[in-house]
Scaffold this motif. Structure first.
Motif, short mmCIF file in Angstrom:
data_model
loop_
_atom_site.label_atom_id
_atom_site.label_comp_id
_atom_site.label_asym_id
_atom_site.label_seq_id
_atom_site.Cartn_x
_atom_site.Cartn_y
_atom_site.Cartn_z
N ALA A 65 2.67 11.12 0.20
CA ALA A 65 2.40 9.89 0.73
C ALA A 65 1.85 9.94 2.32
O ALA A 65 1.67 8.31 2.71
CB ALA A 65 3.83 9.69 0.49
N GLY A 66 2.84 10.73 2.77
CA GLY A 66 2.57 10.44 4.38
C GLY A 66 2.85 9.77 5.10
O GLY A 66 4.44 9.19 4.49
N ASP A 67 2.22 8.86 5.67
CA ASP A 67 3.36 7.36 6.44
C ASP A 67 3.21 6.17 5.64
O ASP A 67 3.67 5.40 6.09
CB ASP A 67 2.61 8.05 7.99
N TYR A 125 9.95 3.37 -5.91
CA TYR A 125 8.90 4.10 -5.11
C TYR A 125 9.50 5.45 -4.49
O TYR A 125 10.36 5.45 -4.65
CB TYR A 125 9.49 3.84 -3.60
N ARG A 126 8.52 6.35 -5.06
CA ARG A 126 8.86 8.21 -5.16
C ARG A 126 7.72 8.63 -4.48
O ARG A 126 6.71 9.14 -5.10
CB ARG A 126 8.57 8.17 -7.20
N PRO A 127 7.66 8.61 -3.14
CA PRO A 127 6.39 8.91 -2.33
C PRO A 127 7.14 10.58 -2.14
O PRO A 127 8.15 11.52 -2.54
CB PRO A 127 6.65 8.72 -1.05
N PHE A 133 -0.80 7.37 -7.46
CA PHE A 133 -1.22 7.25 -6.45
C PHE A 133 -1.61 8.28 -5.45
O PHE A 133 -0.88 8.80 -5.37
CB PHE A 133 -0.27 6.06 -5.18
N PHE A 134 -2.52 8.32 -5.10
CA PHE A 134 -3.47 9.80 -5.03
C PHE A 134 -4.71 8.85 -4.04
O PHE A 134 -6.01 9.12 -4.54
CB PHE A 134 -4.50 10.76 -5.77
N LEU A 135 -4.33 8.77 -2.13
CA LEU A 135 -4.87 7.96 -1.81
C LEU A 135 -5.28 8.46 -0.65
O LEU A 135 -5.30 10.12 -0.46
CB LEU A 135 -4.13 7.13 -1.40
N LYS A 153 -0.86 4.70 -15.77
CA LYS A 153 -2.69 4.80 -14.87
C LYS A 153 -2.73 5.65 -13.55
O LYS A 153 -1.18 5.74 -13.08
CB LYS A 153 -2.08 2.91 -14.03
N VAL A 154 -3.31 5.82 -13.02
CA VAL A 154 -3.63 6.56 -11.85
C VAL A 154 -4.45 5.18 -10.56
O VAL A 154 -5.61 4.37 -11.41
CB VAL A 154 -4.33 7.94 -12.03
N LEU A 155 -4.36 5.23 -9.59
CA LEU A 155 -5.30 5.05 -8.44
C LEU A 155 -5.09 5.43 -7.44
O LEU A 155 -4.92 6.52 -6.69
CB LEU A 155 -4.22 3.71 -8.17
N ILE A 156 -6.82 6.19 -7.46
CA ILE A 156 -8.00 7.16 -7.24
C ILE A 156 -8.64 6.90 -5.43
O ILE A 156 -9.25 6.32 -5.78
CB ILE A 156 -7.85 8.88 -7.93
#
Ligand code: AVI
Length: 327
Positions: free
Chosen positions: A93-95, A115-117, A166-168, A196-199
């Protein structure tokens, strides 16, 4: 490594440090020396990476930011629900500078989300949680300081809510193509059908633009790379002289891979607590791959790893894509 007295280097993350040591000496004991890029991110590395994300050449963050700021409504509609609480897991997640806007939008529009960073850097998660609690007080947030898969397994054990992962930031680009496939297949195996995933993937573009992003004028990427050596000195008791190395990177358009190296400027030896590692003049340590993708490769990766491509969010210049896949 019987001669390595761990007790000298114990801190809060004792066990993490031992595998750090093992990985480093293993990587430096092969004929093509390597160091894993995941170790860039100590406190100074986090700060340098944030500076890189703001430097003029590093277009990736701005592209993805643009996507997140302009496509919130569509993302919310595709991924979340107003009737059912959904776990939004963010790997690395970073910032969370991109997710922030979406989280705000979700809560303002009655979507239900936890939200689970998840991040390898406990330090940045601590700051993130404090920041988000101050800026979005009504947000449900649970931080997980862990490596990706282990953290994901922990979440799956704790919560049965439907998942959006999420893998951004083109983090997936720091894997080789084979590693990325294996990784996506593992993700799929931890998720339920319908999750779902968002990459975020950086796309292939003019090679000069890519090369410049990894060799910025201000030398931030240089310092980011060299910082790995000073981290190893401090945490593992080695004696690298950072002035004897320089940063070099090369983008190979045929493969879409940008490779970063540290180049030893002179023949010399570096001492670790239980061994010496020698460097020849001009010898390389490979430190990072940043892979860029063609759009068709991304779709084919979804299909071969058990996902269905659902949507692709592109920035205006079509330099970067955030894809949505369904498990
Ligand atoms: C975190 N990761 C996606 C960055 C990248 O673009 O590969 C790390 C980085 N390395 C040099 N500059 C930025």
């Amino acid at each position: 490594y019987p001669m390595f007295d761990q007790s000298q280097y114990v801190d809060a993350s004792f066990s993490v440090n031992f595998s750090f040591y093992e990985e480093v000496v293993k990587g430096l004991s092969t004929s093509q020396k390597t160091l894993p890029s995941k170790y860039f991110y100590d406190e100074r590395g986090d700060r340098l990476f944030q500076a890189i994300m703001h430097c003029p050449e590093y277009y990736l963050s701005r592209c993805e930011q643009e996507i997140f700021e302009s496509r919130q409504a569509k993302m919310a509609e595709l991924l979340f629900s107003k009737r059912q609480r959904i776990d939004l897991i963010e790997l690395g997640a970073g910032d969370a500078s991109k997710t922030f806007h979406l989280l705000k939008y979700l809560l303002e529009n009655q979507y239900m989300v936890t939200y689970r960073p998840l991040d390898i850097s406990a330090h940045i998660l601590f700051e993130l949680a404090a920041d988000l609690r101050a800026r979005i007080p009504q947000l449900n947030i649970e931080t997980i300081p862990a490596e990706y898969i282990r953290g994901l397994e922990q979440i799956v054990r704790q919560s049965s809510a439907p998942k959006v992962l999420f893998f951004l930031g083109a983090n997936i680009g720091n894997m080789t193509k084979i590693e990325a496939h294996t990784f996506c297949r593992t993700l799929r195996s931890k998720l339920q059908q319908g999750d779902k995933v968002l990459i975020g993937f950086d796309l292939i573009k003019n090679p000069r633009i890519i090369q410049a992003a990894y060799d910025d004028q201000d030398g931030l990427t240089w310092d980011f790379n060299i910082n790995l050596l000073t981290r190893i000195n401090r945490e593992l008791g080695a004696n690298f002289n950072p002035d004897l190395f320089e940063h070099y990177c090369t983008y190979i358009p045929e493969t879409g891979e940008c490779h970063s190296y540290l180049v030893s400027l002179v023949a010399h030896e570096v001492t670790f607590p239980d061994r010496k590692i020698s460097f020849e003049k001009d010898e390389l340590i490979h430190t990072e791959v940043s892979r860029k993708y063609q759009r068709w490769e991304i779709d084919s990766m979804a299909l071969t790893t058990g996902f269905s491509p659902v949507h692709a969010f592109l920035d205006n210049r079509q330099w970067f894509v955030d894809v949505v896949w369904e498990a």
